[in-house]
Design a protein around this motif. Structure first.
Motif, PDB file in Angstrom:
ATOM      1  N   ARG A  59       0.687  -0.982   0.149  1.00 52.05           N
ATOM      2  CA  ARG A  59       0.261   0.208  -0.085  1.00 52.05           C
ATOM      3  C   ARG A  59       0.878   1.314  -0.241  1.00 52.05           C
ATOM      4  NH1 ARG A  59      -3.236  -0.495   4.818  1.00 52.05           N
ATOM      5  NH2 ARG A  59      -1.541  -1.362   5.828  1.00 52.05           N
ATOM      6  N   GLY A  60       1.992   0.849  -0.246  1.00 53.52           N
ATOM      7  CA  GLY A  60       3.255   2.307   0.116  1.00 53.52           C
ATOM      8  C   GLY A  60       3.597   3.098   1.571  1.00 53.52           C
ATOM      9  N   VAL A  61       2.944   1.744   2.630  1.00 56.88           N
ATOM     10  CA  VAL A  61       3.440   2.563   4.167  1.00 56.88           C
ATOM     11  C   VAL A  61       5.015   1.798   4.330  1.00 56.88           C
ATOM     12  CG1 VAL A  61       2.317   2.627   6.054  1.00 56.88           C
ATOM     13  CG2 VAL A  61       0.964   2.602   4.772  1.00 56.88           C
ATOM     14  N   VAL A  62       5.799   3.135   4.840  1.00 58.53           N
ATOM     15  CA  VAL A  62       7.134   2.770   5.394  1.00 58.53           C
ATOM     16  C   VAL A  62       6.667   1.678   6.068  1.00 58.53           C
ATOM     17  CG1 VAL A  62       9.500   3.264   6.005  1.00 58.53           C
ATOM     18  CG2 VAL A  62       7.996   4.202   4.104  1.00 58.53           C
ATOM     19  N   SER A  63       7.619   0.949   6.280  1.00 57.59           N
ATOM     20  CA  SER A  63       7.326  -0.585   6.908  1.00 57.59           C
ATOM     21  C   SER A  63       8.773  -0.887   8.033  1.00 57.59           C
ATOM     22  CB  SER A  63       6.784  -1.786   6.726  1.00 57.59           C
ATOM     23  OG  SER A  63       7.666  -2.473   5.533  1.00 57.59           O
ATOM     24  N   GLU A  64       9.635  -0.441   7.075  1.00 57.52           N
ATOM     25  CA  GLU A  64      11.117  -0.547   7.556  1.00 57.52           C
ATOM     26  C   GLU A  64      12.024   0.192   7.286  1.00 57.52           C
ATOM     27  OE1 GLU A  64      13.851  -4.452   9.081  1.00 57.52           O
ATOM     28  OE2 GLU A  64      12.621  -4.431   6.834  1.00 57.52           O
ATOM     29  N   PHE A  65      13.363   1.087   8.050  1.00 61.21           N
ATOM     30  CA  PHE A  65      14.573   1.440   7.578  1.00 61.21           C
ATOM     31  C   PHE A  65      15.409   0.652   8.398  1.00 61.21           C
ATOM     32  CE2 PHE A  65      16.993   4.796   7.630  1.00 61.21           C
ATOM     33  CZ  PHE A  65      17.660   5.323   6.481  1.00 61.21           C
ATOM     34  N   VAL A  66      17.175   0.618   7.578  1.00 59.36           N
ATOM     35  CA  VAL A  66      18.165  -0.302   7.680  1.00 59.36           C
ATOM     36  C   VAL A  66      19.192   0.791   7.491  1.00 59.36           C
ATOM     37  CG1 VAL A  66      19.483  -1.996   7.822  1.00 59.36           C
ATOM     38  CG2 VAL A  66      16.899  -2.606   7.827  1.00 59.36           C
ATOM     39  N   TYR A  67      20.513   1.828   8.160  1.00 60.68           N
ATOM     40  CA  TYR A  67      20.883   2.353   7.945  1.00 60.68           C
ATOM     41  C   TYR A  67      22.475   1.496   8.445  1.00 60.68           C
ATOM     42  CZ  TYR A  67      23.491   6.447   7.365  1.00 60.68           C
ATOM     43  OH  TYR A  67      24.461   8.047   7.688  1.00 60.68           O
ATOM     44  N   LEU A  68      22.784   1.416   7.678  1.00 60.18           N
ATOM     45  CA  LEU A  68      24.812   1.313   7.803  1.00 60.18           C
ATOM     46  C   LEU A  68      25.636   2.371   7.526  1.00 60.18           C
ATOM     47  CD1 LEU A  68      26.243  -0.252   8.910  1.00 60.18           C
ATOM     48  CD2 LEU A  68      27.242  -1.987   6.714  1.00 60.18           C
ATOM     49  N   SER A  69      26.752   3.211   8.049  1.00 58.27           N
ATOM     50  CA  SER A  69      27.193   4.060   8.002  1.00 58.27           C
ATOM     51  C   SER A  69      28.046   4.638   8.366  1.00 58.27           C
ATOM     52  CB  SER A  69      26.976   5.414   7.206  1.00 58.27           C
ATOM     53  OG  SER A  69      27.113   6.683   6.751  1.00 58.27           O
ATOM     54  N   THR A  70      29.734   5.060   7.854  1.00 57.09           N
ATOM     55  CA  THR A  70      30.245   5.729   8.876  1.00 57.09           C
ATOM     56  C   THR A  70      30.532   6.360   9.425  1.00 57.09           C
ATOM     57  OG1 THR A  70      31.118   6.759   7.445  1.00 57.09           O
ATOM     58  CG2 THR A  70      31.926   4.815   7.241  1.00 57.09           C
ATOM     59  N   SER A  71      29.254   7.804   9.489  1.00 60.37           N
ATOM     60  CA  SER A  71      28.236   8.424   9.683  1.00 60.37           C
ATOM     61  C   SER A  71      27.201   7.864  10.800  1.00 60.37           C
ATOM     62  CB  SER A  71      28.488   9.881   9.314  1.00 60.37           C
ATOM     63  OG  SER A  71      26.984   9.529   8.415  1.00 60.37           O
ATOM     64  N   SER A  72      26.949   8.649  12.123  1.00 58.52           N
ATOM     65  CA  SER A  72      26.332   8.295  12.859  1.00 58.52           C
ATOM     66  C   SER A  72      24.769   8.660  12.684  1.00 58.52           C
ATOM     67  CB  SER A  72      26.156   8.851  14.072  1.00 58.52           C
ATOM     68  OG  SER A  72      26.205  10.496  14.497  1.00 58.52           O
ATOM     69  N   LEU A  73      23.444   7.865  13.179  1.00 57.94           N
ATOM     70  CA  LEU A  73      21.903   8.493  12.489  1.00 57.94           C
ATOM     71  C   LEU A  73      21.335   8.315  13.650  1.00 57.94           C
ATOM     72  CD1 LEU A  73      20.327   8.439   9.734  1.00 57.94           C
ATOM     73  CD2 LEU A  73      19.643   6.123  10.661  1.00 57.94           C
TER      74      LEU A  73
END
Length: 128
Positions: A100-114
């Motif tokens: 339906r277009g709803v954001v269900s998950e977000f995964v982030y990997l980086s050298t800078s913090s979030l």
């Protein structure tokens, strides 16, 4: 109390600790406060819908964050950006949306913090 009559698929670790703590505090306050109208026994277990966020600092200076709804539906569309390694931007993220277009998950990997708390406001909203 609900463990025998109403079983759940997910344990408490799959839910947002702020949301479960708020529900627990309201239940305890209702039974301890002498000015409360009385304790009302719920007919079914509560339904928690706030996103759960997990963040960690990994070896090698990488920062990891995962924000997801308690129940991620099947058939999600994944949008992958960036990459980690030589010759890349140093940021890798995956955004999953349900049919339906709803954001269900977000995964982030980086050298800078979030700041996972800010991104958790987006999970559960429509992508547009």
């Amino acid at each position: 109390k609900f463990s025998r009559t109403l079983t759940r698929q997910l344990k408490h670790e799959a839910y947002c600790s702020v949301e479960t703590g708020g529900y627990l505090a309201s239940c305890v306050l209702a039974s301890v406060d002498p000015l409360s109208p009385g304790v009302v026994e719920p007919a079914s277990p509560p339904v928690f819908m706030a996103p759960r966020s997990i963040s960690a600092k990994l070896p090698g200076g990488l920062h990891y964050a995962k924000i997801s709804l308690p129940l991620v539906p099947s058939g999600c569309t994944s949008m992958i950006t960036g990459g980690v390694g030589p010759g890349s931007s140093g940021r890798y993220s995956i955004l999953r949306t349900d049919p339906r277009g709803v954001v269900s998950e977000f995964v982030y990997l980086s050298t800078s913090s979030l700041c996972a708390r800010n991104i958790s406001c987006l999970v559960g909203l429509h992508e547009s």
